[in-house]
Enzyme design. Structure first.
Site, PDB file in Angstrom:
ATOM      1  N   PRO A   1      66.238  68.671 -44.207  1.00 19.00           N
ATOM      2  CA  PRO A   1      65.319  67.650 -43.705  1.00 19.00           C
ATOM      3  C   PRO A   1      64.086  68.223 -43.000  1.00 19.00           C
ATOM      4  CG  PRO A   1      67.584  66.974 -43.273  1.00 19.00           C
ATOM      5  CD  PRO A   1      67.644  68.376 -43.816  1.00 19.00           C
TER       6      PRO A   1
ATOM      7  N   GLY B   1      61.420  72.553 -45.924  1.00 15.87           N
ATOM      8  CA  GLY B   1      61.078  72.331 -47.322  1.00 15.87           C
ATOM      9  C   GLY B   1      60.344  73.535 -47.871  1.00 15.87           C
TER      10      GLY B   1
ATOM     11  N   TRP C   1      67.222  66.447 -50.385  1.00 11.11           N
ATOM     12  CA  TRP C   1      66.549  66.423 -51.693  1.00 11.11           C
ATOM     13  C   TRP C   1      67.367  67.152 -52.752  1.00 11.11           C
ATOM     14  CZ3 TRP C   1      63.363  62.794 -50.746  1.00 11.11           C
ATOM     15  CH2 TRP C   1      62.676  62.738 -49.527  1.00 11.11           C
TER      16      TRP C   1
ATOM     17  N   GLN D   1      46.331  54.966 -69.620  1.00  8.46           N
ATOM     18  CA  GLN D   1      44.976  54.433 -69.809  1.00  8.46           C
ATOM     19  C   GLN D   1      44.719  54.089 -71.276  1.00  8.46           C
ATOM     20  OE1 GLN D   1      42.915  53.831 -67.338  1.00  8.46           O
ATOM     21  NE2 GLN D   1      41.214  53.087 -68.582  1.00  8.46           N
TER      22      GLN D   1
ATOM     23  N   GLY E   1      46.029  50.848 -72.308  1.00  9.04           N
ATOM     24  CA  GLY E   1      45.443  49.702 -71.627  1.00  9.04           C
ATOM     25  C   GLY E   1      46.481  48.943 -70.823  1.00  9.04           C
TER      26      GLY E   1
ATOM     27  N   GLU F   1      60.846  72.314 -56.651  1.00  4.75           N
ATOM     28  CA  GLU F   1      60.923  73.780 -56.827  1.00  4.75           C
ATOM     29  C   GLU F   1      59.645  74.475 -56.375  1.00  4.75           C
ATOM     30  OE1 GLU F   1      63.284  75.509 -59.531  1.00  4.75           O
ATOM     31  OE2 GLU F   1      64.491  73.741 -59.917  1.00  4.75           O
TER      32      GLU F   1
END
Length: 388
Positions: A133, A136, A161, A340, A343, A367
């Protein structure tokens, strides 16, 4: 619209057969259910068993221990195929391979004989416990403690994680067995059913909902010294060695997701008509797919080049960082462009590109964030940062 097959670099007939097998499993067993299972947040444990039975879960490890004896160049291309079908599966195989790395590379002969066949044969699924926690990017500041008690170690702390947290059969755990800093860390192979080991509720994520990511708690977990991997204090070096290889796995997964997004865009362009002609005729969109394909091909070439260096026994750490950085940034751009290009339809769950876009984001983080990758590359080029 026909989709040109990715250009592949496969050194042997066996490698070509393995890739064909992976593609068949991906297209027949994984892809058709991917969208529904991701939407339901379902972890595909039976898929990992199938991959293991097919001999694809331990490809880069020695055959004498149940692995496939394949170079990383081949393993990564198999990984790309699996990730293109469903990232939860491709990334899961990459994490399992990462979890096996410590024992395969630093374990004793007896440890490898005792544990690797089950780890590589598909019967067991692994997880890798480094992050915490409050630890990282600064992984050397981890606080989970391992205290020696005769011929056992007692582990206390919380990892965060953790992919496969709560469903893994074994955890490769980095814990502080000595003083502060990188030199006080050791590595341990902890069974998933060890008393005192528990997992928190899975994180609620924007993507990869079928892959459980959770905190893993160690409350007085006792581990025999025979499950300590490597020397005392060697754990951080073991972790870094594993991450160099793991970053190539993430790069291959990213290329797989990007390729899937391009393929979906090409299919849509061939079917969608506007102004009385298929939108594949419009130059602006043709330029978009040309750029998307170029990024994918460049990323594939970069991760394969780094893999060949690894296979040749050459240093490859900066190249692994470059590959992870480039491929995951490319995947984010390609999947965004795919949304995109479709659309309004691209923004709906009726088409897979919105899922690919959400999944690509995490690959820039796991990673080692891409900011960390830039630090690794810059340190190789310009030397360590001045502390003056």
């Amino acid at each position: 619209m026909p989709h040109p097959a990715p250009h592949r670099h496969l050194p042997t007939e066996e490698a070509r057969d393995l890739l064909a097998l992976a593609r068949d499993i991906a297209q027949r067993e994984i892809a058709p259910r991917a969208a529904a299972e991701e939407d339901a947040g379902r972890f595909p444990r039976e898929t990992f068993a199938l991959i293991g039975e097919a001999g694809l879960l331990g490809l880069p490890y020695a055959e004498e221990h149940g692995g496939g004896g394949q170079p990383y160049e081949v393993y990564l291309q198999v990984l790309e195929e699996l990730a293109a079908a469903r990232l939860t599966v491709g990334l899961g195989v990459s994490v399992h391979t990462l979890a096996c790395h410590a024992l395969a590379s630093f374990g004793s002969k007896q440890q490898r004989a005792d544990h690797l066949p089950d780890m590589l044969g598909g019967g067991l699924l692994g997880a890798y416990c480094l992050s915490e926690p409050t630890s990282g990017s600064d992984a050397a500041s981890l606080r989970t403690k391992a205290v020696r008690d005769g011929e056992h170690w007692t582990i206390d702390g919380t990892k965060a994680w953790i992919t496969h947290g709560g469903v893994a059969d074994f955890y490769t755990v980095l814990a502080r067995s000595g003083g502060e800093g990188a030199h006080g860390i050791s590595a341990y192979l902890v069974p998933g059913d060890a008393p005192g080991l528990s997992a928190g509720a899975p994180e609620k994520k924007m993507g990869m909902k079928g892959s459980p990511t959770a905190q893993v708690h160690f409350d007085g977990v006792r581990v025999p010294d025979s499950r300590r991997v490597g020397e005392e204090g060697q754990g951080f070096a073991i972790a870094l060695a594993a991450l160099d290889s793991g970053r190539l796995g993430i790069a291959a997964c990213a290329v797989g997701v990007a390729q899937a997004a391009l393929d979906a865009a090409l299919t849509y362009m061939g079917e969608r008509r506007q102004f009385d002609r298929p939108i594949a005729d419009f130059q602006g969109l043709r330029f978009m797919i040309a750029d998307m394909a170029t990024k994918i091909e460049a990323g594939r070439a970069l991760y394969l080049s780094a893999a060949r260096m690894r296979d040749a026994g050459e240093p490859f750490s900066p190249q692994a960082a470059m590959a992870k950085l480039f491929c995951t940034d490319a995947a984010m751009q390609v999947t965004t462009d795919a949304v995109q290009l479709l659309g309004g339809y691209g923004y709906t769950a009726d088409f897979p590109v919105e899922r690919y876009m959400r999944e690509a984001k995490v690959l820039q983080i796991v990673e080692g964030t891409n900011q960390i990758q830039r630090m690794v590359v810059a340190r190789h080029l310009a030397g360590p940062e001045s502390r003056a």
